[in-house]
Enzyme design. Sequence first.
Site, short mmCIF file in Angstrom:
data_model
loop_
_atom_site.label_atom_id
_atom_site.label_comp_id
_atom_site.label_asym_id
_atom_site.label_seq_id
_atom_site.Cartn_x
_atom_site.Cartn_y
_atom_site.Cartn_z
N THR A 22 0.83 -1.21 0.00
CA THR A 22 0.00 0.00 0.00
C THR A 22 0.86 1.26 0.00
O THR A 22 0.64 2.18 -0.80
CB THR A 22 -0.90 0.00 1.26
N VAL A 23 1.84 1.32 0.89
CA VAL A 23 2.67 2.52 1.01
C VAL A 23 3.84 2.48 0.03
O VAL A 23 4.09 3.45 -0.70
CB VAL A 23 3.20 2.69 2.46
N LYS A 112 5.83 1.17 13.15
CA LYS A 112 5.64 1.52 14.57
C LYS A 112 5.71 0.29 15.46
O LYS A 112 6.19 0.37 16.59
CB LYS A 112 4.31 2.27 14.77
N VAL A 139 4.02 7.22 12.88
CA VAL A 139 2.92 7.74 13.72
C VAL A 139 2.07 8.69 12.89
O VAL A 139 2.56 9.68 12.36
CB VAL A 139 3.45 8.49 14.96
N LYS A 212 2.02 3.59 18.74
CA LYS A 212 2.23 5.01 18.40
C LYS A 212 2.35 5.86 19.67
O LYS A 212 3.16 6.79 19.73
CB LYS A 212 1.07 5.50 17.52
P1 NDP Z 1 1.51 -3.97 2.91
O1 NDP Z 1 1.13 -5.23 3.62
O2 NDP Z 1 0.55 -3.37 1.97
O3 NDP Z 1 2.86 -4.25 2.09
C1 NDP Z 1 3.93 -4.98 2.62
C2 NDP Z 1 4.99 -5.20 1.55
O4 NDP Z 1 6.08 -5.85 2.16
C3 NDP Z 1 4.54 -6.06 0.39
O5 NDP Z 1 5.02 -5.52 -0.83
C4 NDP Z 1 5.24 -7.40 0.65
O6 NDP Z 1 5.63 -8.12 -0.50
C5 NDP Z 1 6.49 -6.94 1.35
N1 NDP Z 1 7.05 -7.97 2.19
C6 NDP Z 1 6.43 -8.64 3.21
N2 NDP Z 1 7.29 -9.54 3.75
C7 NDP Z 1 8.44 -9.41 3.06
C8 NDP Z 1 9.70 -10.07 3.12
N3 NDP Z 1 9.92 -11.04 4.00
N4 NDP Z 1 10.67 -9.70 2.27
C9 NDP Z 1 10.45 -8.73 1.35
N5 NDP Z 1 9.28 -8.07 1.23
C10 NDP Z 1 8.30 -8.42 2.08
O7 NDP Z 1 1.97 -2.93 4.03
P2 NDP Z 1 1.73 -1.36 4.07
O8 NDP Z 1 2.29 -0.74 2.85
O9 NDP Z 1 0.32 -1.08 4.43
O10 NDP Z 1 2.58 -0.94 5.36
C11 NDP Z 1 3.99 -0.82 5.31
C12 NDP Z 1 4.48 -0.18 6.61
O11 NDP Z 1 3.96 1.14 6.69
C13 NDP Z 1 4.05 -0.90 7.88
O12 NDP Z 1 5.05 -0.79 8.84
C14 NDP Z 1 2.83 -0.11 8.33
O13 NDP Z 1 2.61 -0.18 9.71
C15 NDP Z 1 3.26 1.30 7.92
N6 NDP Z 1 2.14 2.20 7.74
C16 NDP Z 1 1.11 1.87 6.91
C17 NDP Z 1 0.04 2.71 6.74
C18 NDP Z 1 -1.09 2.37 5.84
O14 NDP Z 1 -2.04 3.15 5.78
N7 NDP Z 1 -1.06 1.26 5.11
C19 NDP Z 1 -0.02 3.99 7.47
C20 NDP Z 1 1.14 4.28 8.28
C21 NDP Z 1 2.17 3.40 8.41
P3 NDP Z 1 4.53 -8.74 -1.53
O15 NDP Z 1 3.94 -7.54 -2.20
O16 NDP Z 1 5.32 -9.57 -2.46
O17 NDP Z 1 3.56 -9.48 -0.67
N1 HSE Z 2 -4.34 0.75 10.59
C1 HSE Z 2 -3.84 2.05 10.93
C2 HSE Z 2 -5.01 2.99 11.17
C3 HSE Z 2 -2.99 2.66 9.84
O1 HSE Z 2 -6.17 2.60 11.01
O2 HSE Z 2 -4.75 4.12 11.52
C4 HSE Z 2 -1.56 2.34 9.98
O3 HSE Z 2 -1.04 2.86 11.16
#
Ligand code: NDP
Ligand code: HSE
Length: 439
Positions: A22-23, A112, A139, A212
């Site tokens: 996602t990010v 986090k 956060v 957070k």
């Molecule tokens: P996602 O689950 O959408 O994406 C995770 C990614 O990590 C995927 O591309 C996945 O690969 C990859 N991955 C997982 N395991 C491995 C591994 N062992 N080796 C290599 N790549 C790996 O996560 P988000 O983007 O939602 O979140 C990322 C971070 O950002 C987290 O720490 C989250 O807490 C933080 N965050 C997220 C927010 C949000 O709104 N989503 C908001 C604020 C912070 P593959 O695509 O192949 O499965």
């Molecule tokens: N799942 C969190 C929220 C986003 O709903 O705010 C990532 O920190």
Amino acid sequence: MSTSDTARADGVVRIALIGCGTVGSQVVRLLTEHGEDWAARSGAQLELVGIAVRDAAAERDPWVPRELLTEDVSGLIERTDVVVELIGGIEPARTLVLEALRGGRTVVTGNKALLAAHGPEVHAAVESGDADLYYEAAVAGAIPVVYGLRESLAGDNVVTVAGIVNGTTNYILDEMTMRGLSFDDALAQAQQLGYAEADPSSDIDGHDAAAKAAILASLAFHTRVGIDDVPVTGIRDVTVEDVTQARENGYVMKLLAVARRTPRRGRPAGIAVRVHPALVPETHPLAAVHGPFNAVVVEAESAGRLMFYGQGAGGVPTASAVLSDIVAAAGHAIRGGHAPRESTYAQLPLLGPEATPARTRVQISLADQPGTLAAVAGIYGEENVSIESVHQQRSDEGVARITITSHVATEAALERTVARLVAERSVEDVVSVSRVEGE
Ligand code: NDP
Ligand code: HSE
């Protein structure tokens, strides 16, 4: 030659992206679309060297260059100056982040959970590798509250941090409050809209907010706070009746992360960090935070009250925070300078329930007979809890509904009061107990 020496020699900062979900995917898009701007701002040429994922063959957004995808994470880290960790969770994120930092690489992360559970180990790796760590996205998504506490308020003394730092729970409570939805229906909607995780327990049980809260408290009070130091109550037990009644009485129910420095004889006695649902007066700025939005209110001795508000989740807003860290990291790699190091010099004690200030609003059903209210008031008095207001509704078949709002007391005294109300013969039921914040 260290990584920053290499970057300084050719003006190129080599970036590894670990995670393209996602990010991460939005970070790739923004780096591709606006790379020239970010380069001009940092003074470095930014080169995305590779993107590590779990499954390199999986379908990706169209802007993700397939030739950069790899499953060899360690091999990728070896070739880079800045490692952007966007996997999430503890392992393998922990091992990879430690490896990168100990090797002197800058790490940018939104993780986090990792920072709140393994902060000391991660910060020790920063020191041992003489590396840099940035975590604005960890956060409240796009909201620059980490920068605000870590840098902007470095010349002030923070007294309180209180915030809505989980978008999913705020969306659920807001739908229950504004549209009368049940908890289950509001949760299902949050899942459909992509706010909640597939397994939303980390959101609704408050653990995401607790991580957070630990990070915010560490920054605000220059004291190490980990997730295990944060007592948590989630929103699973909040009912539509709770939020409706609150609203009728001029309050809004919010899941709050609260970190507070408690003074004693002019000196800080310690800090209390909590996550729990709380009633906030509808005139308070946090009451106006709707949907999945986040907001953090900081009270500092000199600055007074500051409010940070915005999108706390979602790929694009969170990528904005990640990109700001990348630009800062690249600038430091080229021009010199470092991110601020962990500051824990104050190391204030963490206060338990006997020293943590709190207020509650308790609803009970009480036998409508002479002396029963006096018995209840007596319990409050004996527990040294001062009553701010008592409201009695018209009684129904000899049972009165009473709402008692306390002044500030200690958490422990309030807990003892409720336990005694439950045991009191004339009290038919303790209908609800809610924390009150923000007055
Ligand atoms: P996602 O689950 O959408 O994406 C995770 C990614 O990590 C995927 O591309 C996945 O690969 C990859 N991955 C997982 N395991 C491995 C591994 N062992 N080796 C290599 N790549 C790996 O996560 P988000 O983007 O939602 O979140 C990322 C971070 O950002 C987290 O720490 C989250 O807490 C933080 N965050 C997220 C927010 C949000 O709104 N989503 C908001 C604020 C912070 P593959 O695509 O192949 O499965
Ligand atoms: N799942 C969190 C929220 C986003 O709903 O705010 C990532 O920190």
